[in-house]
Design a protein around this motif. Structure first.
Motif, PDB file in Angstrom:
ATOM      1  N   ASP A   1      -5.719  -9.490 -11.912  1.00  0.00           N
ATOM      2  CA  ASP A   1      -4.999  -8.268 -11.560  1.00  0.00           C
ATOM      3  C   ASP A   1      -5.746  -7.588 -10.420  1.00  0.00           C
ATOM      4  N   PHE A   2      -5.145  -7.598  -9.240  1.00  0.00           N
ATOM      5  CA  PHE A   2      -5.779  -7.001  -8.075  1.00  0.00           C
ATOM      6  C   PHE A   2      -5.436  -5.522  -7.905  1.00  0.00           C
ATOM      7  N   GLY A   3      -4.682  -4.983  -8.854  1.00  0.00           N
ATOM      8  CA  GLY A   3      -4.333  -3.573  -8.771  1.00  0.00           C
ATOM      9  C   GLY A   3      -2.830  -3.378  -8.657  1.00  0.00           C
ATOM     10  N   SER A   4      -2.437  -2.136  -8.403  1.00  0.00           N
ATOM     11  CA  SER A   4      -1.027  -1.787  -8.342  1.00  0.00           C
ATOM     12  C   SER A   4      -0.763  -0.873  -7.154  1.00  0.00           C
ATOM     13  N   LEU A   5       0.424  -0.999  -6.583  1.00  0.00           N
ATOM     14  CA  LEU A   5       0.827  -0.162  -5.459  1.00  0.00           C
ATOM     15  C   LEU A   5       2.245   0.338  -5.697  1.00  0.00           C
ATOM     16  N   ILE A   6       2.461   1.616  -5.462  1.00  0.00           N
ATOM     17  CA  ILE A   6       3.781   2.218  -5.574  1.00  0.00           C
ATOM     18  C   ILE A   6       4.098   2.886  -4.245  1.00  0.00           C
TER      19      ILE A   6
ATOM     20  N   LYS B   1      -0.219   2.312   2.219  1.00  0.00           N
ATOM     21  CA  LYS B   1       1.048   1.836   2.764  1.00  0.00           C
ATOM     22  C   LYS B   1       0.867   0.497   3.473  1.00  0.00           C
ATOM     23  N   LEU B   2      -0.231   0.358   4.228  1.00  0.00           N
ATOM     24  CA  LEU B   2      -0.504  -0.908   4.906  1.00  0.00           C
ATOM     25  C   LEU B   2      -0.741  -2.028   3.896  1.00  0.00           C
ATOM     26  N   MET B   3      -1.433  -1.706   2.813  1.00  0.00           N
ATOM     27  CA  MET B   3      -1.664  -2.698   1.763  1.00  0.00           C
ATOM     28  C   MET B   3      -0.344  -3.128   1.131  1.00  0.00           C
ATOM     29  N   TYR B   4       0.545  -2.160   0.913  1.00  0.00           N
ATOM     30  CA  TYR B   4       1.845  -2.463   0.315  1.00  0.00           C
ATOM     31  C   TYR B   4       2.645  -3.398   1.219  1.00  0.00           C
ATOM     32  N   ARG B   5       2.677  -3.101   2.517  1.00  0.00           N
ATOM     33  CA  ARG B   5       3.414  -3.946   3.447  1.00  0.00           C
ATOM     34  C   ARG B   5       2.775  -5.322   3.586  1.00  0.00           C
ATOM     35  N   SER B   6       1.472  -5.381   3.426  1.00  0.00           N
ATOM     36  CA  SER B   6       0.785  -6.674   3.563  1.00  0.00           C
ATOM     37  C   SER B   6       1.188  -7.652   2.455  1.00  0.00           C
ATOM     38  N   LEU B   7       1.591  -7.125   1.293  1.00  0.00           N
ATOM     39  CA  LEU B   7       2.034  -8.000   0.212  1.00  0.00           C
ATOM     40  C   LEU B   7       3.256  -8.810   0.627  1.00  0.00           C
ATOM     41  N   TYR B   8       4.179  -8.141   1.312  1.00  0.00           N
ATOM     42  CA  TYR B   8       5.377  -8.831   1.786  1.00  0.00           C
ATOM     43  C   TYR B   8       5.019  -9.820   2.889  1.00  0.00           C
ATOM     44  N   LYS B   9       4.097  -9.429   3.764  1.00  0.00           N
ATOM     45  CA  LYS B   9       3.687 -10.334   4.835  1.00  0.00           C
ATOM     46  C   LYS B   9       3.019 -11.582   4.268  1.00  0.00           C
ATOM     47  N   MET B  10       2.250 -11.432   3.201  1.00  0.00           N
ATOM     48  CA  MET B  10       1.626 -12.592   2.557  1.00  0.00           C
ATOM     49  C   MET B  10       2.697 -13.549   2.028  1.00  0.00           C
TER      50      MET B  10
END
Length: 470
Positions: free
Chosen positions: A397-402, A430-439
């Motif tokens: 579990d690397f954490g959570s983003l909302i 916000k950048l971390m959240y968008r990076s999930l989709y980029k991954m």
């Protein structure tokens, strides 16, 4: 129309009427001894399933070391965590959906259009339903396909817990089609209110979101901005602060009950700033055409209702030739991701039920879990093809983003060295959240194509409205 009988290496698509002799049927209770060119079928092209089949196609399909097939009831893929943005109108699905046929052509696997409706474990066959167009004309017949290894990754659906009126009057956000349907109804409701002669009645432009998990909470914040954006394009008869109301309902004592309380409190504070009506500890007992009723006897008027509460496996999982399912209708798997009753069938993603060793709760249905399981399944299949022992899956579990859309993003990161989690919000979150989709995109397309595609989207957005208006 005859069934598809296309030869797929040593695996063949066979008509459902075709019989297989008992002598040629292989016992499902024994691990398969894979030959030189096995057939691997992945059912479900969601976040984990599409990543897995793409990697399998690149490694085994292109080199003809295996026949790799994806089966999905849709023709295109949209990353599920984006559905709330499609529903709110802040994202155009046409620019983010991926055509399965094209992806299969580019990456060395085959795509078969159809919904899983049956499984024959003794003969290792999956059956998919016939497809028809909007006018009832046939597109594809009912077909069956044989497999050596089967990976089921059909995701999850919302659980209405038998609440009266949900199926008839609420919209779920399980697919891009449903998200687009909600967006159309929202825009149409605003157009109607703008042109009507009578005053806007109470509840006419009210939206009630039932379920304050990640999807429901993110949708509430996204709708606050986009609904006002729709009105800003010339709908002068609507006062967004007076006429548009968003209510977020949660049966648990607090919103985001599965996430740390600090994240819940931070999100709640922002929702209050946006004047979203948050009702935690409220249980819905009925949904009607224009109201939502609560256990207390209270009801609120609502033109649009979104059901985002609860998660369960699709109904078909309980009909797959006796495979074990959990109370939430998910396939129960061993630590190796093999189903408990058949070592040749694996399950991953939201449709699988796995309680980690030493834990008391199953792995949550999150995008990061599906991504990790896709990587693990890739390694498991490689081991099976070499005749090696399978290894257990370890979830990290690397954490959570909302994401609260334009306003802010909050989350926490897990510190594996210290054992503590770190709370953060704002631009970095916000950048971390968008990076999930980029991954996810990189796993499907590679870095170069994703970089070009990202640049093109930035350019195109300069000439488009900030919300979808049709």
């Amino acid at each position: 129309m005859p069934a598809d009988t296309t030869q797929l290496g040593n695996a063949q698509a066979v008509d459902t009427q075709t019989s297989v002799s008992d002598g040629s049927a292989r016992a499902a209770s024994e691990p398969s001894i894979l030959g030189k060119r096995p057939h691997i079928i992945v059912v479900g092209g969601g976040a984990g399933g599409l990543e897995l089949v793409t990697k399998l196609g690149r490694k085994y399909g292109r080199s003809k070391r295996a026949d790799v097939t994806l089966i999905d009831r849709s023709r295109t893929h949209v990353w599920k965590p984006l559905l709330h943005e499609i529903a709110a109108g802040s994202m155009d699905p046409d620019r983010h959906e991926l055509d399965y046929l094209a992806q299969a052509h580019w990456h060395g696997f085959r795509y078969r259009f159809g919904e899983l409706i049956g499984l024959d474990r003794a003969n290792r066959k999956v059956t998919i339903a016939a497809n028809y167009d909007d006018e009832g004309r046939p597109i594809t017949p009912e077909r069956s396909f044989t497999y050596d290894l089967l990976v089921i990754a059909v995701g999850s659906v919302s659980n209405d817990f038998g609440t009266p009126g949900v199926k008839e009057h609420a919209i779920r956000l399980d697919t891009a089609v449903e998200a687009e349907r909600f967006n159309r109804r929202l825009v149409n409701a605003c157009l109607y209110a703008h042109t009507q002669h009578d005053p806007i009645r109470p509840g006419q432009l009210h939206v009630t979101i039932i379920g304050a998990g990640a999807t429901g909470t993110e949708l509430a914040a996204e709708l606050h901005r986009t609904a006002r954006g729709v009105v800003a394009y010339g709908m002068d008869n609507i006062d967004p602060d007076k006429d548009i109301k968003i209510t977020l309902v949660e049966a648990a004592p607090r919103i985001l009950p599965a996430l740390p309380e600090r994240i819940s409190n931070a999100v709640l504070e922002k929702l209050h700033e946006l004047k979203v009506d948050v009702r935690a500890g409220s249980r819905v007992t009925r949904v009607t055409k224009d109201t939502v009723e609560f256990e207390t006897g209270e009801s609120i008027p609502s033109e649009l209702v979104v059901w985002a509460a609860g998660v369960k496996g699709p109904d078909v999982l309980a009909k797959l030739d006796g495979l074990e399912v959990s109370r939430s209708n998910q396939l129960v798997v061993k630590p190796t991701l093999e189903t408990t009753l058949d070592p040749n069938i694996f399950a991953m993603g939201d449709c699988c039920h796995l309680v980690p060793e030493g834990g008391d709760k199953p792995i949550p249905p999150r995008a990061q879990a599906a991504h990790q399981e896709a990587d693990h399944m890739m390694a498991q299949i490689a081991r099976r093809m070499k005749g090696e022992e399978l290894k257990p899956f370890r979830y990290h579990d690397f954490g959570s983003l909302i994401s609260l859309g334009h306003y802010t993003t909050v989350g926490n990161l897990m510190g594996f060295i210290t054992g503590r989690s770190f709370f953060f919000e704002g631009l970095f979150a916000k950048l971390m959240y968008r990076s999930l989709y980029k991954m996810h995109e990189v796993a499907l397309h590679g870095y170069f194509k994703v970089a070009l595609d990202t640049l093109s989207r930035l350019i195109v957005r300069r000439t488009e409205p900030v919300v979808k208006l049709h």
